[in-house]
Scaffold this motif. Structure first.
Motif, PDB file in Angstrom:
ATOM      1  N   VAL A 109      -3.154  -1.774  -0.864  1.00 18.53           N
ATOM      2  CA  VAL A 109      -2.549  -3.095  -1.068  1.00 18.53           C
ATOM      3  C   VAL A 109      -1.602  -3.420   0.081  1.00 18.53           C
ATOM      4  CG1 VAL A 109      -0.987  -4.418  -2.527  1.00 18.53           C
ATOM      5  CG2 VAL A 109      -2.795  -3.083  -3.559  1.00 18.53           C
ATOM      6  N   THR A 110      -0.815  -2.412   0.499  1.00 18.24           N
ATOM      7  CA  THR A 110       0.096  -2.648   1.620  1.00 18.24           C
ATOM      8  C   THR A 110      -0.674  -2.983   2.885  1.00 18.24           C
ATOM      9  OG1 THR A 110       1.623  -1.080   0.650  1.00 18.24           O
ATOM     10  CG2 THR A 110       2.005  -1.663   2.934  1.00 18.24           C
ATOM     11  N   LEU A 111      -1.736  -2.207   3.144  1.00 16.77           N
ATOM     12  CA  LEU A 111      -2.527  -2.470   4.349  1.00 16.77           C
ATOM     13  C   LEU A 111      -3.166  -3.851   4.277  1.00 16.77           C
ATOM     14  CD1 LEU A 111      -4.193   1.006   4.897  1.00 16.77           C
ATOM     15  CD2 LEU A 111      -2.370  -0.052   6.228  1.00 16.77           C
ATOM     16  N   LEU A 112      -3.655  -4.204   3.095  1.00 13.48           N
ATOM     17  CA  LEU A 112      -4.268  -5.521   2.934  1.00 13.48           C
ATOM     18  C   LEU A 112      -3.237  -6.608   3.227  1.00 13.48           C
ATOM     19  CD1 LEU A 112      -6.749  -7.154   1.929  1.00 13.48           C
ATOM     20  CD2 LEU A 112      -5.644  -7.212  -0.286  1.00 13.48           C
ATOM     21  N   GLY A 113      -2.015  -6.429   2.673  1.00 13.36           N
ATOM     22  CA  GLY A 113      -0.952  -7.400   2.934  1.00 13.36           C
ATOM     23  C   GLY A 113      -0.671  -7.520   4.414  1.00 13.36           C
ATOM     24  N   THR A 114      -0.683  -6.363   5.109  1.00 13.24           N
ATOM     25  CA  THR A 114      -0.399  -6.380   6.546  1.00 13.24           C
ATOM     26  C   THR A 114      -1.490  -7.116   7.308  1.00 13.24           C
ATOM     27  OG1 THR A 114       0.534  -4.199   6.182  1.00 13.24           O
ATOM     28  CG2 THR A 114       0.275  -4.899   8.458  1.00 13.24           C
ATOM     29  N   ILE A 115      -2.742  -6.850   6.959  1.00 13.17           N
ATOM     30  CA  ILE A 115      -3.845  -7.474   7.679  1.00 13.17           C
ATOM     31  C   ILE A 115      -3.940  -8.954   7.336  1.00 13.17           C
ATOM     32  CG2 ILE A 115      -6.339  -7.483   8.020  1.00 13.17           C
ATOM     33  CD1 ILE A 115      -6.281  -4.489   7.305  1.00 13.17           C
ATOM     34  N   LEU A 116      -3.840  -9.242   6.045  1.00 14.65           N
ATOM     35  CA  LEU A 116      -3.979 -10.639   5.633  1.00 14.65           C
ATOM     36  C   LEU A 116      -2.732 -11.444   5.938  1.00 14.65           C
ATOM     37  CD1 LEU A 116      -5.878 -10.795   2.282  1.00 14.65           C
ATOM     38  CD2 LEU A 116      -6.687 -11.134   4.586  1.00 14.65           C
ATOM     39  N   THR A 119      -3.153 -14.276   7.748  1.00 12.17           N
ATOM     40  CA  THR A 119      -3.943 -15.415   7.321  1.00 12.17           C
ATOM     41  C   THR A 119      -3.227 -16.338   6.354  1.00 12.17           C
ATOM     42  OG1 THR A 119      -4.840 -14.367   5.384  1.00 12.17           O
ATOM     43  CG2 THR A 119      -5.939 -13.934   7.462  1.00 12.17           C
ATOM     44  N   THR A 120      -2.142 -15.896   5.752  1.00 12.95           N
ATOM     45  CA  THR A 120      -1.527 -16.803   4.788  1.00 12.95           C
ATOM     46  C   THR A 120      -0.154 -17.232   5.269  1.00 12.95           C
ATOM     47  OG1 THR A 120      -1.033 -14.837   3.559  1.00 12.95           O
ATOM     48  CG2 THR A 120      -2.763 -16.229   2.719  1.00 12.95           C
ATOM     49  N   GLY A 121       0.868 -16.849   4.547  1.00  7.88           N
ATOM     50  CA  GLY A 121       2.194 -17.239   4.999  1.00  7.88           C
ATOM     51  C   GLY A 121       2.894 -18.153   4.024  1.00  7.88           C
ATOM     52  N   ILE A 122       2.157 -18.717   3.071  1.00  5.32           N
ATOM     53  CA  ILE A 122       2.827 -19.451   2.012  1.00  5.32           C
ATOM     54  C   ILE A 122       3.100 -18.423   0.908  1.00  5.32           C
ATOM     55  CG2 ILE A 122       2.687 -21.396   0.407  1.00  5.32           C
ATOM     56  CD1 ILE A 122       2.558 -22.302   3.262  1.00  5.32           C
ATOM     57  N   ILE A 123       4.373 -18.112   0.699  1.00  3.70           N
ATOM     58  CA  ILE A 123       4.763 -17.002  -0.167  1.00  3.70           C
ATOM     59  C   ILE A 123       4.076 -17.058  -1.525  1.00  3.70           C
ATOM     60  CG2 ILE A 123       6.688 -15.997  -1.450  1.00  3.70           C
ATOM     61  CD1 ILE A 123       6.756 -15.418   1.400  1.00  3.70           C
ATOM     62  N   GLY A 124       4.237 -18.169  -2.225  1.00  2.28           N
ATOM     63  CA  GLY A 124       3.710 -18.267  -3.575  1.00  2.28           C
ATOM     64  C   GLY A 124       2.243 -17.914  -3.605  1.00  2.28           C
ATOM     65  N   GLY A 159       3.554 -11.627   5.051  1.00  3.74           N
ATOM     66  CA  GLY A 159       2.867 -12.688   5.776  1.00  3.74           C
ATOM     67  C   GLY A 159       3.776 -13.624   6.546  1.00  3.74           C
ATOM     68  N   ILE A 160       5.024 -13.802   6.065  1.00  2.00           N
ATOM     69  CA  ILE A 160       5.868 -14.737   6.810  1.00  2.00           C
ATOM     70  C   ILE A 160       6.380 -14.112   8.092  1.00  2.00           C
ATOM     71  CG2 ILE A 160       6.611 -16.026   4.793  1.00  2.00           C
ATOM     72  CD1 ILE A 160       9.309 -14.626   5.064  1.00  2.00           C
ATOM     73  N   LEU A 161       6.280 -12.787   8.193  1.00  2.00           N
ATOM     74  CA  LEU A 161       6.852 -12.108   9.350  1.00  2.00           C
ATOM     75  C   LEU A 161       5.785 -11.729  10.375  1.00  2.00           C
ATOM     76  CD1 LEU A 161       9.336 -10.888  10.638  1.00  2.00           C
ATOM     77  CD2 LEU A 161       8.969  -8.837   9.301  1.00  2.00           C
ATOM     78  N   ILE A 162       4.698 -11.134   9.880  1.00  2.00           N
ATOM     79  CA  ILE A 162       3.705 -10.595  10.809  1.00  2.00           C
ATOM     80  C   ILE A 162       2.903 -11.728  11.434  1.00  2.00           C
ATOM     81  CG2 ILE A 162       1.629  -9.177  10.942  1.00  2.00           C
ATOM     82  CD1 ILE A 162       2.847  -7.283   9.020  1.00  2.00           C
ATOM     83  N   PRO A 163       2.794 -11.759  12.752  1.00  2.00           N
ATOM     84  CA  PRO A 163       2.062 -12.850  13.401  1.00  2.00           C
ATOM     85  C   PRO A 163       0.579 -12.782  13.088  1.00  2.00           C
ATOM     86  CG  PRO A 163       2.634 -11.139  14.990  1.00  2.00           C
ATOM     87  CD  PRO A 163       3.302 -10.773  13.696  1.00  2.00           C
ATOM     88  N   GLY A 190       7.571  -6.154  11.909  1.00  3.15           N
ATOM     89  CA  GLY A 190       6.635  -6.272  10.799  1.00  3.15           C
ATOM     90  C   GLY A 190       5.962  -4.945  10.500  1.00  3.15           C
ATOM     91  N   LEU A 191       5.502  -4.276  11.576  1.00  2.00           N
ATOM     92  CA  LEU A 191       4.842  -2.988  11.378  1.00  2.00           C
ATOM     93  C   LEU A 191       5.843  -1.940  10.898  1.00  2.00           C
ATOM     94  CD1 LEU A 191       2.413  -2.914  14.435  1.00  2.00           C
ATOM     95  CD2 LEU A 191       1.933  -3.523  12.059  1.00  2.00           C
TER      96      LEU A 191
END
Lengths: 453, 233
Positions: A109-116, A119-124, A159-163, A190-191
């Motif tokens: 889940v953490t890795l998915l969050g990092t990779i994705l 792609t997102t960035g809208i917290i909700g 997502g709001i941090l990682i480019p 981020g990493l």
């Protein structure tokens, strides 16, 4: 008290009050700007002709601005990746890859969050997506609700941090810093955070295996099967993100160009996955258009608000307020961090970036930290990244954290107390990460300096 | 009251239509950016590309200006669309505890006090200060090879805020019906006061995941065991 002190202060108070009524923030901002302009005219602090600047600023700030074109393109890319079902496939593959590690599912889940994150960035949206996708599976496998929710909330906000993060594009625009520098600067922090999460999860799962039971034996797959799935589901999105970030980092493309390539690439991925149809494309366009209009609606409203705010003397008010405290650059840094942290309980990053940054930007630009940041040009990027990490922490902190609120909404079976207890270690790690970035600015500044020279 | 509701529906439909059309601008935007990147690479390997009709028609300066022209129309024309679809951010902390009637009153007053004066002022001023002035002096790009006729893109502010006004009027009428109309019309008029943001979002994602699971049964977590066993057996 003279009018030029009362009016801007009243403006901020009214904004706080009316935002909490639940009326759209973008429209509250625009309307309040106008209302206080009219009050200003009545007391002689504002002139009717000053309103003429409103459409000019709206046009020059948000329409005639090629940097901001990156925002709709990244939104489109994210929405397209989401629609193409890539997140689910990725989670599945990551699970297989990490199945022998302690806490494998939480790690994936953490890795998915990092990779994705890319792609997102809208917290909700990202927290709800991760919750619905991963939480039932984690609970079914016997993960402790605390560990599961903590992992999901913290990974969903990366997502709001990682480019390529759209928040960083807006921050760069507000602070007049190149977008590329912020993207590159945000990579290590981020990493670092993702790394801290991973270390925590693995330690926890090794010491207390009953909190994170491993995958059962009979779910094993053969090596070639896994390799096939990695190639099919893992490589394409990762390649796309590396392409987008790589072309910015290497200086081949501007962030705007890279965002366009990303949007096109995401569409190609959807075609290869046979998920692209007329109705999917239509849906992606509509959704992305609404999200984009939401962001730019606030942008335009904040333009009107801050124009009137400054005309009425808001700049002076803030500057005098801060000077009268006599706390020096570190005190100001601390103060802004605290203010942003508290605002993060109630507001999304969009409002904070577009309302608070314009107000504080002149003060931030004048700060002098001496030799703490090696290169004077890197001061603003460093500051922006600190704000970003700080905001992410604030979204996770009980009792108000934004991400927790969305998570509770999406997960009916988990109690809010469990979410609170689960997130505490992650908030602690956030604070460690934030302190490291403050104490060692090199974490932020080293990579941009190395890449750009 | 029924008439008010029909007017509101009509205005919503117009704004929604404009927004849906504008949303398609994502496609040309991505293509223009792609073209701009590719043509620069192409010029390096194949300088004669400069002589082609395509390059004459759309050189790099024009392409880049076209990018933000398209984006200007994209977000401006979608401001009202986002309001109709309840896409503008609201702070939900207090709102979720309010009754439907209170929410409706807030929306009604908000439209009257905040939205309409603001949008009408911006429409009026941008028409005069931006679009008309630009048209009079026949303003073009500051770059010699840029796009001509700046009044077109400057009108996007006028049109965008025009449709935001239309959206606000539609939403206002709807809330008047909800607050003062007969009880049987209320369910038709309560679109903006019932759901909370989180609930809507959750519902959307759930539908999405269900559709995904239907397309890829082998990846669906719940019945994966059965599938794997079947495959191996």
């Amino acid at each position: 008290m003279p009018w030029y002190e009362i009016l801007p202060a009243a403006m901020l108070i009214c904004m706080a009050l009316f935002i909490f009524t639940g009326f759209p923030v973008a429209l509250v901002l625009g309307g309040l700007g106008l209302a206080f302009g009219v009050i200003g005219i009545m007391v002689g602090e504002f002139r009717v002709a000053h309103f003429n600047a409103v459409p000019l600023r709206i046009y020059a700030g948000s329409v005639e601005n090629i940097i901001l074109v990156a925002i709709p393109m990244f939104i489109f890319m994210g929405t397209m990746l989401e629609k193409s079902g890539i997140a689910e496939d990725l989670l599945y593959t990551l699970q297989l890859l990490t199945r022998r590690l302690p806490g494998g599912l939480a790690l994936s889940v953490t890795l998915l969050g990092t990779i994705l994150a890319a792609t997102t960035g809208i917290i909700g949206a990202s927290v709800v997506l991760l919750t619905l996708m991963a939480l039932p599976e984690m609970l079914r496998r016997g993960y402790s609700p605390q560990l599961a929710t903590g992992t999901i909330a913290s990974s969903g906000t990366l997502g709001i941090l990682i480019p390529p993060s759209i928040m960083l594009v807006l921050m760069a625009d507000q602070l007049s810093v190149p977008v590329g520098v912020l993207f590159i600067g945000a990579l290590f922090p981020g990493l670092l955070l993702a790394g801290l999460y991973i270390v925590y999860i693995m330690t926890k799962a090794t010491l207390q295996p009953h909190l994170a039971p491993p995958m059962a034996r009979d779910e094993d797959h053969s090596g070639s099967e896994i390799a096939g799935m990695v190639i099919k589901t893992f490589i394409p999105p990762v390649f796309l993100i590396v392409l987008v970030l790589g072309s910015i980092f290497a200086g081949w493309a501007t962030p705007t160009e890279a965002s366009g390539i990303g949007a096109f690439g995401a569409t190609l991925l959807a075609i290869f996955k046979r998920r692209l149809s007329y109705s999917v494309l239509k849906d992606v366009c509509y959704r992305a258009a609404v999200t984009n209009a939401m962001i730019f609606g606030i942008f335009v409203g904040a333009t009107c608000f801050s124009l009137v705010f400054k005309r009425l003397g808001g700049d002076y008010l803030i500057e005098e307020l801060i000077n009268s405290l006599g706390v020096g650059p570190w005190g100001i840094l601390g103060m802004i961090m605290v203010v942003v942290f508290l605002l993060g309980f109630f507001l999304d990053w969009i409002e904070i970036t577009l309302i608070v940054l314009p107000i504080f930007a002149p003060i931030i630009e004048a700060l002098d930290f001496g030799n703490h940041v090696s290169n004077a040009e890197m001061m603003l990027p460093w500051f922006a990244i600190l704000l970003a990490v700080n905001l992410q922490t604030s979204f996770l902190t009980p009792p108000f954290g934004f991400a927790l609120f969305y998570m509770k909404g999406a997960a009916k079976t988990v109690r809010i107390q469990q979410i609170y207890r689960g997130i505490i270690p992650f908030v602690a790690m956030q604070l460690v990460g934030l302190s490291l970035c403050i104490l060692f600015p090199e974490i932020v500044t080293w990579l941009p300096e190395a890449v750009l020279n | 009251m029924r008439a008010l509701l029909s007017i509101s529906d009509g205005l919503s439909a117009i704004t929604d239509f404009v927004g849906r059309m504008a949303a398609w601008l994502f496609v040309p935007m991505a293509l223009v950016i792609l073209y701009d990147v590719l043509q620069r690479k192409l010029l390096n390997i194949y300088p004669e590309f400069q002589q082609t009709l395509l390059y004459q028609f759309l050189p790099s300066t024009k392409a880049q200006e076209l990018e933000w022209h398209l984006h200007g129309f994209l977000f401006m024309l979608c401001l009202g669309f986002a309001y109709i679809r309840n896409g503008h951010v609201r702070v939900e902390v207090v709102r979720e505890r309010l009754s439907e009637r209170t929410r409706a009153w807030i929306e009604l007053f908000g439209c009257l006090i905040f939205v309409l004066p603001y949008t009408i002022l911006v429409v009026d001023l941008s028409l005069v200060e931006l679009a008309w002035k630009s048209f009079l002096i026949n303003e073009g790009s500051s770059a010699t090879t840029g796009l001509p006729m700046r009044w077109i893109i400057k009108s996007s502010v006028v049109i965008g805020f025009g449709f935001l006004t239309v959206a606000a009027i539609s939403i206002m009428l709807r809330h008047i019906v909800f607050l003062f109309g007969p009880a049987e019309l209320r369910p038709l008029a309560n679109r903006y006061v019932k759901g909370e943001g989180v609930e809507e979002l959750k519902h959307e994602v759930e539908e999405e995941l269900a559709r995904d699971a239907a397309d890829h049964p082998e990846h669906h977590f719940g019945d994966r065991n059965a599938n794997n066993n079947g495959r191996r057996g």
